[in-house]
Write a protein that holds these residues in place. Structure first.
Motif, PDB file in Angstrom:
ATOM      1  N   GLY A   1      25.575   8.889  54.933  1.00 49.90           N
ATOM      2  CA  GLY A   1      25.568  10.342  54.619  1.00 49.90           C
ATOM      3  C   GLY A   1      24.420  11.403  55.149  1.00 49.90           C
ATOM      4  N   CYS A   2      23.714  10.752  56.051  1.00 51.86           N
ATOM      5  CA  CYS A   2      22.505  11.678  56.675  1.00 51.86           C
ATOM      6  C   CYS A   2      23.308  12.707  57.436  1.00 51.86           C
ATOM      7  N   GLY A   3      23.043  13.939  57.402  1.00 54.88           N
ATOM      8  CA  GLY A   3      23.524  14.888  58.237  1.00 54.88           C
ATOM      9  C   GLY A   3      24.578  15.642  57.468  1.00 54.88           C
ATOM     10  N   THR A   4      24.761  15.090  56.297  1.00 54.93           N
ATOM     11  CA  THR A   4      26.006  15.956  55.722  1.00 54.93           C
ATOM     12  C   THR A   4      25.878  17.364  55.387  1.00 54.93           C
TER      13      THR A   4
ATOM     14  N   ALA B 249      35.453  13.705  60.077  1.00 54.27           N
ATOM     15  CA  ALA B 249      36.763  13.144  60.122  1.00 54.27           C
ATOM     16  C   ALA B 249      37.452  12.731  58.674  1.00 54.27           C
ATOM     17  N   PHE B 250      36.459  12.724  57.952  1.00 53.37           N
ATOM     18  CA  PHE B 250      36.988  12.243  56.266  1.00 53.37           C
ATOM     19  C   PHE B 250      37.503  13.702  55.510  1.00 53.37           C
ATOM     20  N   LEU B 251      37.134  14.950  55.901  1.00 56.40           N
ATOM     21  CA  LEU B 251      37.374  16.125  55.007  1.00 56.40           C
ATOM     22  C   LEU B 251      38.964  16.136  55.208  1.00 56.40           C
ATOM     23  N   PRO B 252      39.589  16.104  56.360  1.00 61.19           N
ATOM     24  CA  PRO B 252      41.029  16.321  56.289  1.00 61.19           C
ATOM     25  C   PRO B 252      41.646  15.469  55.080  1.00 61.19           C
ATOM     26  N   PHE B 253      41.460  14.212  55.071  1.00 64.08           N
ATOM     27  CA  PHE B 253      41.850  13.338  54.248  1.00 64.08           C
ATOM     28  C   PHE B 253      41.713  13.451  52.830  1.00 64.08           C
TER      29      PHE B 253
ATOM     30  N   VAL C 165      34.518   0.387  56.737  1.00 62.70           N
ATOM     31  CA  VAL C 165      34.364   1.693  57.552  1.00 62.70           C
ATOM     32  C   VAL C 165      32.991   2.307  57.415  1.00 62.70           C
ATOM     33  N   VAL C 166      32.769   2.503  56.022  1.00 61.42           N
ATOM     34  CA  VAL C 166      31.308   2.931  55.774  1.00 61.42           C
ATOM     35  C   VAL C 166      30.043   2.427  56.265  1.00 61.42           C
ATOM     36  N   VAL C 167      30.080   1.078  56.004  1.00 56.40           N
ATOM     37  CA  VAL C 167      29.029   0.290  56.381  1.00 56.40           C
ATOM     38  C   VAL C 167      29.217   0.183  58.163  1.00 56.40           C
ATOM     39  N   GLY C 168      30.416  -0.002  58.602  1.00 52.13           N
ATOM     40  CA  GLY C 168      30.549   0.035  60.101  1.00 52.13           C
ATOM     41  C   GLY C 168      29.863   1.498  60.851  1.00 52.13           C
ATOM     42  N   TRP C 169      29.996   2.283  60.007  1.00 49.63           N
ATOM     43  CA  TRP C 169      29.677   3.942  60.533  1.00 49.63           C
ATOM     44  C   TRP C 169      27.986   3.644  60.245  1.00 49.63           C
TER      45      TRP C 169
END
Length: 131
Positions: free
Chosen positions: A52-55, A79-83, A112-116
């Protein structure tokens, strides 16, 4: 509308209202200026960026029409906001219905979150994904 769908719609409105309040605060208070918001505790303890850093800074840039700058701060959020908007619209219109997501879906989101989180801290990207 049955009570379960009504509750789902109410929760969606509350969640949307909370996101709108956070976005408004970020837009008005400019989190890019030091001292406006607290720093990330995970980053403070480890020196690494969390997912979440930079959100807040990305939300600030999005509200001011700077898409590239927002992606620079947190590409995952952009990338997540449209979904999230599609899921929210389905919830407030009652189209989503009460469903329990399959276990694999929760595992995929977690992966996906851990990968990010891992990718944005790898030196191979030269800090390009860092907040």
């Amino acid at each position: 509308m049955n009570s379960l769908r009504r509750r789902s719609a109410l929760e969606a409105w509350l969640g949307g209202g909370l996101l709108a309040a956070v976005t408004l605060a970020a837009a008005l208070l400019d989190p890019t200026r030091p001292g406006r918001f607290p720093t990330c505790p995970f980053r403070g303890l480890t020196g690494f960026d969390c997912p979440g850093c930079g959100t807040l800074r990305a939300l600030y840039e999005l509200t001011h029409g700077h898409l590239v700058a927002a992606v620079d701060y947190n590409a995952f959020l952009v990338a997540f906001l449209p979904f999230a908007v599609v899921v929210w619209l389905r919830a407030i219109t009652g189209r989503s219905g009460p469903r329990v997501l399959p276990v694999w879906c929760a595992r995929a989101v977690l992966a996906v979150v851990v990968g990010w989180a891992v990718m944005r801290n790898l030196p191979v990207f030269g800090g390009a994904l860092a907040a």
